[in-house]
Design an enzyme around this catalytic site. Structure first.
Site, PDB file in Angstrom:
ATOM      1  N   CYS A   1       0.863  -1.179   0.000  1.00  0.00           N
ATOM      2  CA  CYS A   1       0.000   0.000   0.000  1.00  0.00           C
ATOM      3  C   CYS A   1       0.907   1.240   0.000  1.00  0.00           C
ATOM      4  O   CYS A   1       2.128   1.139   0.207  1.00  0.00           O
ATOM      5  CB  CYS A   1      -0.872  -0.008   1.242  1.00  0.00           C
ATOM      6  SG  CYS A   1       0.097   0.016   2.752  1.00  0.00           S
TER       7      CYS A   1
ATOM      8  N   CYS B   1       2.487   5.689   8.753  1.00  0.00           N
ATOM      9  CA  CYS B   1       1.602   6.065   7.645  1.00  0.00           C
ATOM     10  C   CYS B   1       0.724   7.247   8.076  1.00  0.00           C
ATOM     11  O   CYS B   1       0.155   7.238   9.175  1.00  0.00           O
ATOM     12  CB  CYS B   1       0.726   4.869   7.294  1.00  0.00           C
ATOM     13  SG  CYS B   1      -0.564   5.275   6.124  1.00  0.00           S
TER      14      CYS B   1
ATOM     15  N   HIS C   1      -1.623  -6.850  17.276  1.00  0.00           N
ATOM     16  CA  HIS C   1      -1.127  -6.237  16.035  1.00  0.00           C
ATOM     17  C   HIS C   1      -0.497  -4.878  16.377  1.00  0.00           C
ATOM     18  O   HIS C   1      -1.042  -4.123  17.192  1.00  0.00           O
ATOM     19  CB  HIS C   1      -2.292  -6.043  15.055  1.00  0.00           C
ATOM     20  CG  HIS C   1      -1.854  -5.638  13.683  1.00  0.00           C
ATOM     21  ND1 HIS C   1      -1.450  -4.352  13.396  1.00  0.00           N
ATOM     22  CD2 HIS C   1      -1.731  -6.331  12.531  1.00  0.00           C
ATOM     23  CE1 HIS C   1      -1.105  -4.287  12.115  1.00  0.00           C
ATOM     24  NE2 HIS C   1      -1.269  -5.483  11.570  1.00  0.00           N
TER      25      HIS C   1
ATOM     26  N   GLU D   1      -0.371  -2.034  14.929  1.00  0.00           N
ATOM     27  CA  GLU D   1      -1.226  -0.839  14.773  1.00  0.00           C
ATOM     28  C   GLU D   1      -2.198  -0.724  15.953  1.00  0.00           C
ATOM     29  O   GLU D   1      -2.452   0.379  16.458  1.00  0.00           O
ATOM     30  CB  GLU D   1      -2.003  -0.916  13.455  1.00  0.00           C
ATOM     31  CG  GLU D   1      -2.850   0.338  13.225  1.00  0.00           C
ATOM     32  CD  GLU D   1      -3.745   0.233  12.002  1.00  0.00           C
ATOM     33  OE1 GLU D   1      -3.261  -0.181  10.935  1.00  0.00           O
ATOM     34  OE2 GLU D   1      -4.940   0.563  12.123  1.00  0.00           O
TER      35      GLU D   1
ATOM     36  N   CYS E   1      -8.854   1.469   5.795  1.00  0.00           N
ATOM     37  CA  CYS E   1      -8.162   2.177   4.715  1.00  0.00           C
ATOM     38  C   CYS E   1      -8.780   1.792   3.370  1.00  0.00           C
ATOM     39  O   CYS E   1      -9.019   0.607   3.104  1.00  0.00           O
ATOM     40  CB  CYS E   1      -6.686   1.768   4.758  1.00  0.00           C
ATOM     41  SG  CYS E   1      -5.717   2.473   3.436  1.00  0.00           S
TER      42      CYS E   1
ATOM     43  N   SER F   1       2.189 -14.033   6.277  1.00  0.00           N
ATOM     44  CA  SER F   1       1.257 -12.937   6.020  1.00  0.00           C
ATOM     45  C   SER F   1      -0.190 -13.397   6.139  1.00  0.00           C
ATOM     46  O   SER F   1      -0.685 -14.176   5.329  1.00  0.00           O
ATOM     47  CB  SER F   1       1.503 -12.374   4.613  1.00  0.00           C
ATOM     48  OG  SER F   1       0.452 -11.509   4.260  1.00  0.00           O
ATOM     49  N   SER F   2      -0.911 -12.903   7.159  1.00  0.00           N
ATOM     50  CA  SER F   2      -2.326 -13.278   7.302  1.00  0.00           C
ATOM     51  C   SER F   2      -3.137 -12.636   6.183  1.00  0.00           C
ATOM     52  O   SER F   2      -4.092 -13.208   5.675  1.00  0.00           O
ATOM     53  CB  SER F   2      -2.860 -12.884   8.677  1.00  0.00           C
ATOM     54  OG  SER F   2      -2.516 -11.579   8.976  1.00  0.00           O
TER      55      SER F   2
ATOM     56  N   SER G   1       1.761  -7.193   1.475  1.00  0.00           N
ATOM     57  CA  SER G   1       3.165  -7.181   1.924  1.00  0.00           C
ATOM     58  C   SER G   1       4.115  -7.713   0.855  1.00  0.00           C
ATOM     59  O   SER G   1       5.288  -7.946   1.142  1.00  0.00           O
ATOM     60  CB  SER G   1       3.291  -8.005   3.205  1.00  0.00           C
ATOM     61  OG  SER G   1       2.745  -9.289   2.999  1.00  0.00           O
TER      62      SER G   1
HETATM   63  S1  SF4 Z   1      -3.522   2.916   6.492  1.00  0.00           S
HETATM   64 FE1  SF4 Z   1      -2.469   0.972   6.570  1.00  0.00          FE
HETATM   65  S2  SF4 Z   1      -3.136  -0.049   4.688  1.00  0.00           S
HETATM   66 FE2  SF4 Z   1      -3.647   2.109   4.441  1.00  0.00          FE
HETATM   67  S3  SF4 Z   1      -1.916   3.048   3.373  1.00  0.00           S
HETATM   68 FE3  SF4 Z   1      -1.546   3.265   5.567  1.00  0.00          FE
HETATM   69  S4  SF4 Z   1      -0.316   1.515   6.167  1.00  0.00           S
HETATM   70 FE4  SF4 Z   1      -1.253   1.053   4.194  1.00  0.00          FE
END
Ligand code: SF4
Length: 298
Positions: free
Chosen positions: A17, A100, A133, A135, A206, A234-235, A277
């Site tokens: 991404c 991100c 996770h 995040e 996202c 990678s899930s 990924s």
């Molecule tokens: S929010 Fe997560 S999936 Fe979306 S661009 Fe950012 S890192 Fe990638």
């Protein structure tokens, strides 16, 4: 076009991404100058890409490996909780932040909702995601002890529906499951309070994730065979490969060219796809390998 080589397409929506691409670009730029970065956790669930980054000077470490002597610390796209930044500041580490921007915005919204509930003295931030996770750890870290993580609807039965709630999802969560969860919470809350304003729902998945499944379905349908390139851990890769297989039973998962079998016919239209990924260069190497194996048969 040479008629003895089948058509081979790479799924244009596959691969990293924009958040991960951005983090890798930032890391590469810094590695060019510093020669070494210590990344907190693995950057992506892809062994080949990790090896490539290691060859550029990236070390993948955990927090216990970081001390005042560690010079440059890299924060990956998933983000980190505030405690991590405090620890790095106390150490005086030089921080290169690859979080991100979409994750950063979500962290701010979660923090704001949590702060409002905290000041009012009631309310819960509900976060839908995968326990452990990175995040999720980063998101929970924004809150004032008034957040609840739920990983499925079963767990949501335990929520106190008389309380105000702000509901968020991990950016990579499954959209259909999140919609079901949100509907369930909204209904239960209404039954308990007779108010439609007790629950605020944030559609924080996202778009790059939510668009991935419909695009992959179309790609799998329009090709005779799909080679799905994904790391074994990678899930997301397992999930997306399953989607591809539902549409196209001739879906094969490989980590790289060494796992490619004798699966092709000259008349096949071959599609190469991959997890979020999977780097583009790896999918390209698979396409090149298949092409050259046909060329060698001529
Ligand atoms: S929010 Fe997560 S999936 Fe979306 S661009 Fe950012 S890192 Fe990638």
């Amino acid at each position: 076009m040479n008629s003895t080589i089948p058509i081979i397409d790479i799924d244009p929506s596959a691969g990293f991404c924009s958040g991960v691409n951005r983090a890798i670009r930032i890391a590469e730029e810094n590695l060019e100058q510093s020669g070494q970065l210590h990344c907190l956790g693995n950057m992506v669930h892809n062994e080949a890409e990790l090896e490539r980054l290691k060859s550029l000077g990236m070390n993948f470490v955990n927090q216990n490996d970081i001390g005042p002597e560690t010079e440059h610390v890299f924060i990956r796209a998933h983000g980190e909780p505030p405690e991590t930044y405090r620890m790095l500041e106390e150490n005086s580490n030089h921080v290169v932040d690859g979080t991100c921007p979409v994750v950063l915005r979500l962290q701010r919204k979660v923090k704001e909702s949590s702060r409002i509930f905290h000041e009012k003295g009631s309310g819960k931030v509900v976060i839908y995601g995968k326990p452990g996770h990175p995040e999720i750890i980063g998101l929970l870290g924004q809150t004032y002890g008034n957040a609840i993580l739920v990983k499925n609807i079963d767990e949501a039965h335990q929520l106190d529906f008389s309380e105000p709630m702000a509901v968020f999802a991990q950016t990579t969560a499954n959209e259909d499951d999140y919609n079901l969860l949100c509907r369930f919470i909204a209904e239960q809350s209404f039954l308990k309070t007779a108010s439609q304003h007790n629950v605020e729902i944030f559609y924080s998945i996202c778009r790059q994730m939510s668009q991935r499944v419909p695009t992959l379905r179309g790609f799998a349908k329009s090709h005779d065979i799909i080679i799905f390139v994904s790391g074994s851990e990678s899930s997301n890769g397992k999930y997306l490969a399953g989607i591809s297989r539902e549409i196209n039973p001739r879906t094969y998962v490989v980590k790289d060219v060494t796992e490619i079998g004798d699966w092709f016919q000259i008349t096949d239209r071959i599609g190469i796809s991959g997890a979020t990924s999977t780097p583009l260069w790896l999918m390209q190497s698979v396409a090149d390998y298949i092409k050259s194996s046909f060329e060698q048969k001529q």
